[in-house]
Each structure stands twice: as structure tokens, then as C-alpha cells.
Motif scaffolding. Structure first.
Motif, PDB file in Angstrom:
ATOM      1  N   VAL A   1       0.852  -1.183   0.000  1.00  0.00           N
ATOM      2  CA  VAL A   1       0.000   0.000   0.000  1.00  0.00           C
ATOM      3  C   VAL A   1       0.890   1.235   0.000  1.00  0.00           C
ATOM      4  CG1 VAL A   1      -1.774   1.269   1.272  1.00  0.00           C
ATOM      5  CG2 VAL A   1      -1.780  -1.217   1.310  1.00  0.00           C
ATOM      6  N   SER A   2       0.505   2.220  -0.816  1.00  0.00           N
ATOM      7  CA  SER A   2       1.178   3.513  -0.832  1.00  0.00           C
ATOM      8  C   SER A   2       0.251   4.534  -0.189  1.00  0.00           C
ATOM      9  CB  SER A   2       1.482   3.932  -2.269  1.00  0.00           C
ATOM     10  OG  SER A   2       1.845   5.289  -2.304  1.00  0.00           O
ATOM     11  N   TYR A   3       0.802   5.364   0.694  1.00  0.00           N
ATOM     12  CA  TYR A   3       0.017   6.408   1.354  1.00  0.00           C
ATOM     13  C   TYR A   3       0.397   7.778   0.824  1.00  0.00           C
ATOM     14  CZ  TYR A   3      -1.313   2.727   4.557  1.00  0.00           C
ATOM     15  OH  TYR A   3      -1.810   1.569   5.084  1.00  0.00           O
ATOM     16  N   LEU A   4       0.533   7.888  -0.489  1.00  0.00           N
ATOM     17  CA  LEU A   4       0.812   9.162  -1.122  1.00  0.00           C
ATOM     18  C   LEU A   4      -0.512   9.791  -1.527  1.00  0.00           C
ATOM     19  CD1 LEU A   4       3.080  11.020  -2.125  1.00  0.00           C
ATOM     20  CD2 LEU A   4       2.903   9.876  -4.322  1.00  0.00           C
ATOM     21  N   GLY A   5      -0.763  10.999  -1.103  1.00  0.00           N
ATOM     22  CA  GLY A   5      -2.038  11.639  -1.406  1.00  0.00           C
ATOM     23  C   GLY A   5      -3.090  11.272  -0.381  1.00  0.00           C
ATOM     24  N   PHE A   6      -4.340  11.279  -0.805  1.00  0.00           N
ATOM     25  CA  PHE A   6      -5.464  11.048   0.099  1.00  0.00           C
ATOM     26  C   PHE A   6      -5.807   9.562   0.111  1.00  0.00           C
ATOM     27  CE2 PHE A   6     -10.042  11.023   1.083  1.00  0.00           C
ATOM     28  CZ  PHE A   6      -9.985  11.647   2.320  1.00  0.00           C
ATOM     29  N   GLY A   7      -5.688   8.915   1.263  1.00  0.00           N
ATOM     30  CA  GLY A   7      -6.027   7.500   1.393  1.00  0.00           C
ATOM     31  C   GLY A   7      -4.915   6.602   0.886  1.00  0.00           C
ATOM     32  N   GLY A   8      -5.081   5.314   1.095  1.00  0.00           N
ATOM     33  CA  GLY A   8      -4.097   4.338   0.668  1.00  0.00           C
ATOM     34  C   GLY A   8      -4.423   3.771  -0.697  1.00  0.00           C
ATOM     35  N   LYS A   9      -3.398   3.548  -1.474  1.00  0.00           N
ATOM     36  CA  LYS A   9      -3.543   2.953  -2.800  1.00  0.00           C
ATOM     37  C   LYS A   9      -2.902   1.573  -2.776  1.00  0.00           C
ATOM     38  CE  LYS A   9      -4.931   6.946  -4.570  1.00  0.00           C
ATOM     39  NZ  LYS A   9      -5.529   7.618  -3.464  1.00  0.00           N
ATOM     40  N   VAL A  10      -3.682   0.549  -3.098  1.00  0.00           N
ATOM     41  CA  VAL A  10      -3.186  -0.826  -3.123  1.00  0.00           C
ATOM     42  C   VAL A  10      -2.500  -1.065  -4.448  1.00  0.00           C
ATOM     43  CG1 VAL A  10      -3.859  -3.250  -3.001  1.00  0.00           C
ATOM     44  CG2 VAL A  10      -5.032  -1.573  -1.590  1.00  0.00           C
ATOM     45  N   GLY A  11      -1.367  -1.757  -4.389  1.00  0.00           N
ATOM     46  CA  GLY A  11      -0.630  -2.025  -5.615  1.00  0.00           C
ATOM     47  C   GLY A  11       0.478  -3.040  -5.394  1.00  0.00           C
ATOM     48  N   LYS A  12       1.456  -3.005  -6.289  1.00  0.00           N
ATOM     49  CA  LYS A  12       2.554  -3.971  -6.258  1.00  0.00           C
ATOM     50  C   LYS A  12       3.898  -3.258  -6.200  1.00  0.00           C
ATOM     51  CE  LYS A  12       0.180  -7.672  -8.633  1.00  0.00           C
ATOM     52  NZ  LYS A  12      -1.117  -7.057  -8.538  1.00  0.00           N
ATOM     53  N   PHE A  13       4.794  -3.802  -5.396  1.00  0.00           N
ATOM     54  CA  PHE A  13       6.171  -3.339  -5.352  1.00  0.00           C
ATOM     55  C   PHE A  13       6.975  -4.110  -6.378  1.00  0.00           C
ATOM     56  CE2 PHE A  13       4.983  -2.217  -0.970  1.00  0.00           C
ATOM     57  CZ  PHE A  13       5.440  -0.915  -0.944  1.00  0.00           C
ATOM     58  N   LEU A  14       7.892  -3.420  -7.024  1.00  0.00           N
ATOM     59  CA  LEU A  14       8.854  -4.032  -7.917  1.00  0.00           C
ATOM     60  C   LEU A  14      10.202  -3.456  -7.522  1.00  0.00           C
ATOM     61  CD1 LEU A  14       9.138  -5.906 -10.385  1.00  0.00           C
ATOM     62  CD2 LEU A  14       9.012  -3.869 -11.802  1.00  0.00           C
ATOM     63  N   ILE A  15      11.003  -4.265  -6.849  1.00  0.00           N
ATOM     64  CA  ILE A  15      12.278  -3.796  -6.332  1.00  0.00           C
ATOM     65  C   ILE A  15      13.380  -4.505  -7.105  1.00  0.00           C
ATOM     66  CG2 ILE A  15      13.743  -3.609  -4.301  1.00  0.00           C
ATOM     67  CD1 ILE A  15      11.143  -3.642  -2.665  1.00  0.00           C
ATOM     68  N   GLY A  16      14.266  -3.709  -7.682  1.00  0.00           N
ATOM     69  CA  GLY A  16      15.304  -4.290  -8.518  1.00  0.00           C
ATOM     70  C   GLY A  16      16.645  -3.621  -8.352  1.00  0.00           C
ATOM     71  N   ASP A  17      17.461  -3.739  -9.395  1.00  0.00           N
ATOM     72  CA  ASP A  17      18.833  -3.266  -9.332  1.00  0.00           C
ATOM     73  C   ASP A  17      18.969  -1.748  -9.439  1.00  0.00           C
ATOM     74  OD1 ASP A  17      17.940  -3.333 -11.926  1.00  0.00           O
ATOM     75  OD2 ASP A  17      19.855  -3.956 -12.777  1.00  0.00           O
ATOM     76  N   LYS A  18      17.981  -1.060  -9.983  1.00  0.00           N
ATOM     77  CA  LYS A  18      18.088   0.385 -10.191  1.00  0.00           C
ATOM     78  C   LYS A  18      17.181   1.222  -9.292  1.00  0.00           C
ATOM     79  CE  LYS A  18      20.326   0.039 -14.304  1.00  0.00           C
ATOM     80  NZ  LYS A  18      21.702  -0.255 -14.151  1.00  0.00           N
ATOM     81  N   ALA A  19      16.015   0.661  -8.869  1.00  0.00           N
ATOM     82  CA  ALA A  19      15.044   1.501  -8.160  1.00  0.00           C
ATOM     83  C   ALA A  19      14.054   0.665  -7.356  1.00  0.00           C
ATOM     84  CB  ALA A  19      14.279   2.363  -9.160  1.00  0.00           C
ATOM     85  N   LEU A  20      13.345   1.362  -6.470  1.00  0.00           N
ATOM     86  CA  LEU A  20      12.181   0.822  -5.779  1.00  0.00           C
ATOM     87  C   LEU A  20      10.972   1.416  -6.483  1.00  0.00           C
ATOM     88  CD1 LEU A  20      11.684   0.452  -2.028  1.00  0.00           C
ATOM     89  CD2 LEU A  20       9.915   1.553  -3.349  1.00  0.00           C
TER      90      LEU A  20
END
Length: 126
Positions: free
Chosen positions: A16-35
Motif C-alpha cells: 500500500v502507498s500512502y501518497l495523497g489522500f487515502g491508501g492505494k493498493v498495488g505492487k512493489f517491484l524492487i530491482g537493481d536500479k530503483a524501488l
């Protein structure tokens, strides 16, 4: 179309991301260059944070339990996320940004205690 910054994936999972108003459900993709975080409702609403722009990443730790919420501090601001695998995410981040940038954040009780100490210390000096 959202284009990933990563060429290799170390971790992929829900959160969940808490950017903005309320939480947004989604997927993390963590790799060699970025989160990266991609919203489930609209993939075009994504957050990409390159490892080079992260100043600190941290979570609350009480005893040996890591909170599911973690914060990322960059030059552009603060990002708040939640994941059941926050410990795994922090370990992967440690490999990319270094041990000194992964920190323990104060718990709510520690924050309240620090505020009370400041109040009482300021009254003693008056």
C-alpha cells in the motif's frame, strides 16, 4: 505506458502507498536500479524511486518485530508505504543503498516521550 527503471527484479509483492489522500493498493517491484510501486487500479499512477535519490529508509522496530509501515526519505520528500514483507524490502534496500541509510524510526511512544522531555526541560530552564 509505465516503463520500469529496473533491469533485474529482486522482489515483487503487494503493498500500500500512502501518497495523497487515502491508501492505494498495488505492487512493489524492487530491482537493481530503483524501488517502484504500481497502483492496481491504474498502472499509470506509479512511483519510481531510484536508489541514488534515497537519503534514508526506515521502519519502527519494537523488540524484534519490524512494523509493516516504512518510510522513504528523498530530496523530493517523504514517501510512506506498507507491506507485510517490509523486513525483506528493508534488507534488499540495505544491499543497494548501504547499512547507514537504513534506520530504525522511533515508535509512537518514543516520540511522545521525547516531546514530554522537551516540554519539561524547557520549564526547568525558565
Amino acid at each position: 505506458m509505465a516503463q520500469s527503471l529496473n533491469t533485474k527484479v529482486d522482489y515483487s509483492g503487494k503493498g500500500v502507498s500512502y501518497l495523497g489522500f487515502g491508501g492505494k493498493v498495488g505492487k512493489f517491484l524492487i530491482g537493481d536500479k530503483a524501488l517502484e510501486f504500481y497502483n492496481d487500479n491504474n498502472v499509470e499512477h506509479y512511483i519510481q524511486i531510484p536508489w541514488s535519490s534515497i537519503n534514508q529508509i526506515g521502519a519502527n522496530v519494537s523488540q524484534k518485530k519490524i512494523s509493516r509501515h516504512f518510510e522513504i526519505f528523498t530530496d523530493k520528500g517523504k514517501f510512506l508505504f506498507a507491506s507485510k514483507d517490509s523486513g525483506k524490502i528493508l534488507k534488499i534496500a540495505r544491499e543497494h543503498i548501504g547499512n547507514d541509510k537504513v534506520v530504525k524510526l522511533p515508535t509512537l511512544l518514543q516520540t511522545i516521550g521525547q516531546s514530554l522531555k522537551k516540554i519539561f526541560n524547557s520549564k526547568k530552564t525558565e
